[in-house]
Enzyme design. Structure first.
Site, PDB file in Angstrom:
ATOM      1  N   LYS A 155       0.830  -1.218   0.000  1.00  0.00           N
ATOM      2  CA  LYS A 155       0.000   0.000   0.000  1.00  0.00           C
ATOM      3  C   LYS A 155       0.862   1.265   0.000  1.00  0.00           C
ATOM      4  O   LYS A 155       0.630   2.181  -0.775  1.00  0.00           O
ATOM      5  CB  LYS A 155      -0.911  -0.013   1.233  1.00  0.00           C
ATOM      6  CG  LYS A 155      -1.454   1.345   1.630  1.00  0.00           C
ATOM      7  CD  LYS A 155      -2.270   1.234   2.878  1.00  0.00           C
ATOM      8  CE  LYS A 155      -2.189   2.221   3.975  1.00  0.00           C
ATOM      9  NZ  LYS A 155      -1.159   3.088   4.298  1.00  0.00           N
ATOM     10  N   ASN A 156       1.870   1.292   0.869  1.00  0.00           N
ATOM     11  CA  ASN A 156       2.638   2.526   1.022  1.00  0.00           C
ATOM     12  C   ASN A 156       3.622   2.765  -0.119  1.00  0.00           C
ATOM     13  O   ASN A 156       4.249   3.818  -0.186  1.00  0.00           O
ATOM     14  CB  ASN A 156       3.364   2.546   2.372  1.00  0.00           C
ATOM     15  CG  ASN A 156       2.372   2.756   3.515  1.00  0.00           C
ATOM     16  OD1 ASN A 156       1.197   3.056   3.285  1.00  0.00           O
ATOM     17  ND2 ASN A 156       2.840   2.588   4.742  1.00  0.00           N
ATOM     18  N   ARG A 210      -0.004  15.049  12.555  1.00  0.00           N
ATOM     19  CA  ARG A 210       0.549  14.825  11.226  1.00  0.00           C
ATOM     20  C   ARG A 210       0.636  16.075  10.339  1.00  0.00           C
ATOM     21  O   ARG A 210       0.014  16.142   9.277  1.00  0.00           O
ATOM     22  CB  ARG A 210      -0.219  13.702  10.522  1.00  0.00           C
ATOM     23  CG  ARG A 210      -0.206  12.411  11.321  1.00  0.00           C
ATOM     24  CD  ARG A 210      -0.886  11.277  10.616  1.00  0.00           C
ATOM     25  NE  ARG A 210      -0.061  10.686   9.578  1.00  0.00           N
ATOM     26  CZ  ARG A 210      -0.403   9.590   8.892  1.00  0.00           C
ATOM     27  NH1 ARG A 210      -1.539   9.004   9.120  1.00  0.00           N
ATOM     28  NH2 ARG A 210       0.395   9.105   7.976  1.00  0.00           N
ATOM     29  N   PRO A 211       1.425  17.072  10.750  1.00  0.00           N
ATOM     30  CA  PRO A 211       1.580  18.256   9.904  1.00  0.00           C
ATOM     31  C   PRO A 211       2.349  17.937   8.617  1.00  0.00           C
ATOM     32  O   PRO A 211       2.968  16.870   8.513  1.00  0.00           O
ATOM     33  CB  PRO A 211       2.395  19.212  10.788  1.00  0.00           C
ATOM     34  CG  PRO A 211       3.108  18.336  11.749  1.00  0.00           C
ATOM     35  CD  PRO A 211       2.245  17.126  11.963  1.00  0.00           C
ATOM     36  N   VAL A 255       7.531   7.851  16.665  1.00  0.00           N
ATOM     37  CA  VAL A 255       7.224   8.434  15.350  1.00  0.00           C
ATOM     38  C   VAL A 255       5.923   9.251  15.382  1.00  0.00           C
ATOM     39  O   VAL A 255       5.872  10.377  14.888  1.00  0.00           O
ATOM     40  CB  VAL A 255       7.169   7.337  14.264  1.00  0.00           C
ATOM     41  CG1 VAL A 255       6.814   7.929  12.908  1.00  0.00           C
ATOM     42  CG2 VAL A 255       8.502   6.593  14.183  1.00  0.00           C
ATOM     43  N   ARG A 298      -8.561  -0.272   4.425  1.00  0.00           N
ATOM     44  CA  ARG A 298      -7.599   0.657   3.825  1.00  0.00           C
ATOM     45  C   ARG A 298      -6.290  -0.055   3.502  1.00  0.00           C
ATOM     46  O   ARG A 298      -5.585   0.361   2.590  1.00  0.00           O
ATOM     47  CB  ARG A 298      -7.275   1.808   4.804  1.00  0.00           C
ATOM     48  CG  ARG A 298      -8.364   2.837   4.976  1.00  0.00           C
ATOM     49  CD  ARG A 298      -7.832   4.029   5.769  1.00  0.00           C
ATOM     50  NE  ARG A 298      -6.556   4.434   5.207  1.00  0.00           N
ATOM     51  CZ  ARG A 298      -5.470   4.772   5.910  1.00  0.00           C
ATOM     52  NH1 ARG A 298      -5.500   4.796   7.225  1.00  0.00           N
ATOM     53  NH2 ARG A 298      -4.352   5.113   5.312  1.00  0.00           N
TER      54      ARG A 298
HETATM   55  C1  LIG Z   1       1.037   6.306   2.900  1.00  0.00           C
HETATM   56  C2  LIG Z   1       2.244   6.099   3.721  1.00  0.00           C
HETATM   57  O1  LIG Z   1       3.324   5.822   3.212  1.00  0.00           O
HETATM   58  N1  LIG Z   1       2.096   6.167   5.041  1.00  0.00           N
HETATM   59  C3  LIG Z   1       3.218   5.904   5.906  1.00  0.00           C
HETATM   60  C4  LIG Z   1       4.049   7.163   6.031  1.00  0.00           C
HETATM   61  O2  LIG Z   1       3.202   8.188   6.531  1.00  0.00           O
HETATM   62  P1  LIG Z   1       3.690   9.700   6.493  1.00  0.00           P
HETATM   63  O3  LIG Z   1       4.429   9.926   5.226  1.00  0.00           O
HETATM   64  O4  LIG Z   1       2.522  10.559   6.788  1.00  0.00           O
HETATM   65  O5  LIG Z   1       4.685   9.714   7.716  1.00  0.00           O
HETATM   66  P2  LIG Z   1       5.900  10.694   7.999  1.00  0.00           P
HETATM   67  O6  LIG Z   1       7.165   9.915   7.935  1.00  0.00           O
HETATM   68  O7  LIG Z   1       5.772  11.884   7.137  1.00  0.00           O
HETATM   69  O8  LIG Z   1       5.585  11.129   9.495  1.00  0.00           O
HETATM   70  C5  LIG Z   1       6.380  10.757  10.583  1.00  0.00           C
HETATM   71  C6  LIG Z   1       6.316  11.822  11.655  1.00  0.00           C
HETATM   72  O9  LIG Z   1       6.784  13.068  11.142  1.00  0.00           O
HETATM   73  C7  LIG Z   1       5.850  14.093  11.375  1.00  0.00           C
HETATM   74  N2  LIG Z   1       5.895  15.050  10.238  1.00  0.00           N
HETATM   75  C8  LIG Z   1       5.816  14.594   8.966  1.00  0.00           C
HETATM   76  C9  LIG Z   1       5.845  15.454   7.899  1.00  0.00           C
HETATM   77  C10 LIG Z   1       5.972  16.842   8.151  1.00  0.00           C
HETATM   78  O10 LIG Z   1       6.012  17.668   7.236  1.00  0.00           O
HETATM   79  N3  LIG Z   1       6.049  17.264   9.444  1.00  0.00           N
HETATM   80  C11 LIG Z   1       6.017  16.405  10.500  1.00  0.00           C
HETATM   81  O11 LIG Z   1       6.095  16.820  11.653  1.00  0.00           O
HETATM   82  C12 LIG Z   1       4.501  13.356  11.454  1.00  0.00           C
HETATM   83  O12 LIG Z   1       3.531  14.105  12.138  1.00  0.00           O
HETATM   84  C13 LIG Z   1       4.899  12.083  12.172  1.00  0.00           C
HETATM   85  O13 LIG Z   1       4.928  12.300  13.547  1.00  0.00           O
HETATM   86  O14 LIG Z   1       5.130   6.908   6.941  1.00  0.00           O
HETATM   87  C14 LIG Z   1       4.713   6.588   8.277  1.00  0.00           C
HETATM   88  C15 LIG Z   1       5.961   6.469   9.136  1.00  0.00           C
HETATM   89  O15 LIG Z   1       6.706   5.373   8.767  1.00  0.00           O
HETATM   90  C16 LIG Z   1       3.864   5.325   8.263  1.00  0.00           C
HETATM   91  O16 LIG Z   1       3.343   5.115   9.554  1.00  0.00           O
HETATM   92  C17 LIG Z   1       2.710   5.450   7.276  1.00  0.00           C
HETATM   93  O17 LIG Z   1       2.081   4.199   7.109  1.00  0.00           O
HETATM   94  C1  LIG Z   2      -0.548   4.880   9.147  1.00  0.00           C
HETATM   95  C2  LIG Z   2      -0.688   4.188   8.027  1.00  0.00           C
HETATM   96  O1  LIG Z   2      -1.076   4.674   6.840  1.00  0.00           O
HETATM   97  P1  LIG Z   2      -1.457   6.181   6.419  1.00  0.00           P
HETATM   98  O2  LIG Z   2      -0.200   6.984   6.426  1.00  0.00           O
HETATM   99  O3  LIG Z   2      -1.948   6.010   5.018  1.00  0.00           O
HETATM  100  O4  LIG Z   2      -2.476   6.679   7.381  1.00  0.00           O
HETATM  101  C3  LIG Z   2      -0.388   2.727   7.967  1.00  0.00           C
HETATM  102  O5  LIG Z   2      -0.256   2.194   6.850  1.00  0.00           O
HETATM  103  O6  LIG Z   2      -0.298   2.086   9.026  1.00  0.00           O
END
Ligand SMILES: CC(=O)N[C@H]1[C@@H](OP(=O)(O)OP(=O)(O)OC[C@H]2O[C@@H](n3ccc(=O)[nH]c3=O)[C@H](O)[C@@H]2O)O[C@H](CO)[C@@H](O)[C@@H]1O
Ligand SMILES: C=C(OP(=O)(O)O)C(=O)O
Length: 437
Positions: A22-23, A122-123, A329, A399
């Site tokens: 998925k990711n 999640r910003p 995380v 999902r």
């Molecule tokens: C669709 C997808 O691939 N989802 C994955 C992706 O989510 P996603 O890409 O949203 O996760 P991120 O690695 O960006 O987020 C990790 C942390 O960084 C913070 N953050 C992120 C971006 C930003 O601009 N500012 C900020 O503060 C987030 O709030 C969070 O606490 O990676 C996560 C961490 O491995 C996984 O749990 C999710 O399954």
């Molecule tokens: C948190 C997850 O996905 P998403 O970033 O799409 O919410 C996940 O795959 O566990």
């Protein structure tokens, strides 16, 4: 309302096949928007609700998208529109991944603000910081983020991420492919899904180097073309079945699982006494009679994945001794703890850690999934709980897991998925049987 009903106690055995990740598939589908010439064909695409959502986003943006037999075909050669509305972004946060492609291709993007979700706020400040460094002006207002590149084209830049965000790495990487000049992206995410996206971008004609390391270098090109790509296997789905095998003391071959994608998970499960055998087709997992307690801290890849945190919590509830899981995380990824408590788990939250004293005397109960991985974790707990567990809020499960209950049933679990109406009928029928007795 649909429910999964599990009766605990069965040992799992047999073979289960892993779907495409998925990711990995969500950013790859978003990247197909970069091709102004030719079709992209993405293979091994899982039939997940998130995939249907990203396909809808692309159609809304005026791309032609077809999804058949696990293949997604995208023709994005027509002029694209630039706006991704809230109805899609609300359903799935990964919709923000179209922003980098749109900005690169059109010089402009308008995407609804994603807002918080069940696992944290999640910003996306790091995504926006990257776009700004590449010359875009970014405005936030009326629930939208609007980014625009001066003269319609981004320019290469040196960008350092404050945290190795998966989404920011992907979005900036996509944006940089068509920028003028070279982008050097530092402190990036190293997940296998980042490498998969970079491989797809390079097949489209991009020049991306270093994916999988801490620095990615992207030399901008003038045009990208449609390409064909097979999605990597889903390491989180594979990991979930590793836990299913381990928790039931089972013997399961996980077909398609890639050991190098799950090093930290396998190492922790081995510490617990689980046996892993690498075979030609995948990984065989043998669950021991008794599991040992361990401590876990979630980290960016290659550290322990946060997406396996709740499933491992299910496993540790079943292990002997005190275990601690620390989540670094996401700031709020413990919503499932209350649901585990409904199943009689000996578990408590202390700040960013959860402490468990095992093995808990787990009992079946009616529980609600609080997010995608929590849904899977509650079903896994049901596999070993005494009596019947009913898991609701299955929209989360859908999902990220294809045919989850059927796959577990094929391995020998006593599990079914029914609607509330079906449950009422089954209940009524039991009264008829009683009367006839
Ligand atoms: C669709 C997808 O691939 N989802 C994955 C992706 O989510 P996603 O890409 O949203 O996760 P991120 O690695 O960006 O987020 C990790 C942390 O960084 C913070 N953050 C992120 C971006 C930003 O601009 N500012 C900020 O503060 C987030 O709030 C969070 O606490 O990676 C996560 C961490 O491995 C996984 O749990 C999710 O399954
Ligand atoms: C948190 C997850 O996905 P998403 O970033 O799409 O919410 C996940 O795959 O566990």
């Amino acid at each position: 309302m649909e429910k999964i009903i599990v009766r605990g106690g069965n040992r799992l055995s047999g073979t289960v096949k892993v779907e495409g990740a998925k990711n990995a598939v969500l950013p790859v589908i978003a990247a197909t928007l970069l091709a102004s010439d030719g079709k992209s064909v993405i293979r091994d695409v899982p039939t997940l609700s998130d995939v249907y959502t990203i396909n809808e986003v692309l159609r809304y943006l005026n791309a032609e998208v077809a999804f058949k037999d696990n293949n997604v075909t995208v023709n994005a050669s027509r002029e694209l529109s630039v706006e991704a509305p809230f109805e899609y972004v609300r359903k799935m946060r990964a919709s923000v991944l179209v922003m980098g492609s749109l900005l690169a291709r059109n010089g402009r993007a308008r995407v609804a603000l994603p807002g918080g979700c069940a696992i944290g706020s999640r910003p996306i400040d790091q995504h926006l910081k990257g776009f700004e460094a590449m010359g875009a002006t970014v405005k936030v207002g009326n629930g939208f983020i609007e980014a625009e590149a001066p003269d319609g084209r981004l320019k290469g830049a040196k960008i350092y991420l404050d945290f190795p965000s998966v989404g920011a790495t992907e979005n900036i990487m996509m944006a940089a492919t068509l920028a003028k000049g070279t982008t050097i992206l530092e402190n990036v995410a190293k997940e296998p899904e980042i490498v998969d996206l970079a491989n797809f971008l390079n097949k489209m004609g991009a020049k991306v180097r270093g994916a999988g390391t801490g620095t990615i270098r992207i030399e901008g090109v003038d045009v990208l073309f449609g390409a064909e790509h097979h999605i990597i296997p889903d390491r989180i789905e594979a990991g979930t079945f590793m836990v299913a095998a381990a928790i039931t003391g089972g013997d399961v071959l996980i077909q398609g699982a890639v050991p190098e994608h799950s090093t930290s998970l396998i190492a922790k499960m081995e510490e617990m006494g689980v046996v892993f055998i690498e075979e030609a087709e995948g990984i065989r997992v043998l669950g021991p009679d008794k599991l040992k307690a361990v401590d876990i801290k979630t980290m960016p890849h290659p550290g322990f994945p946060t997406d396996m945190q709740s499933q491992m919590m299910a496993l540790l509830l079943h292990a002997k001794g005190t275990s601690v899981i620390t989540e670094t995380v996401f700031e709020n990824r413990f919503m499932h703890v209350e649901e585990f408590r409904r199943m009689n788990a000996d578990i408590k939250i202390e700040g960013r850690s959860v402490i468990m004293n095992g093995p808990s005397n787990l009992q079946g109960a009616e529980v609600a999934a609080t997010d995608l991985r929590a849904a899977a974790a509650l079903v896994l707990t049901g596999l070993v709980a005494d009596g019947v567990t009913r898991v609701t809020e299955l929209k989360h499960l859908d999902r990220g897991y294809v045919n989850f209950h059927q796959k577990l049933a094929a391995l020998g679990a006593d599990i079914e998925r029914i609607t509330e109406k079906e449950e009422i009928i089954v209940n009524e029928q039991s009264y008829i049987t009683d009367l006839n007795a």
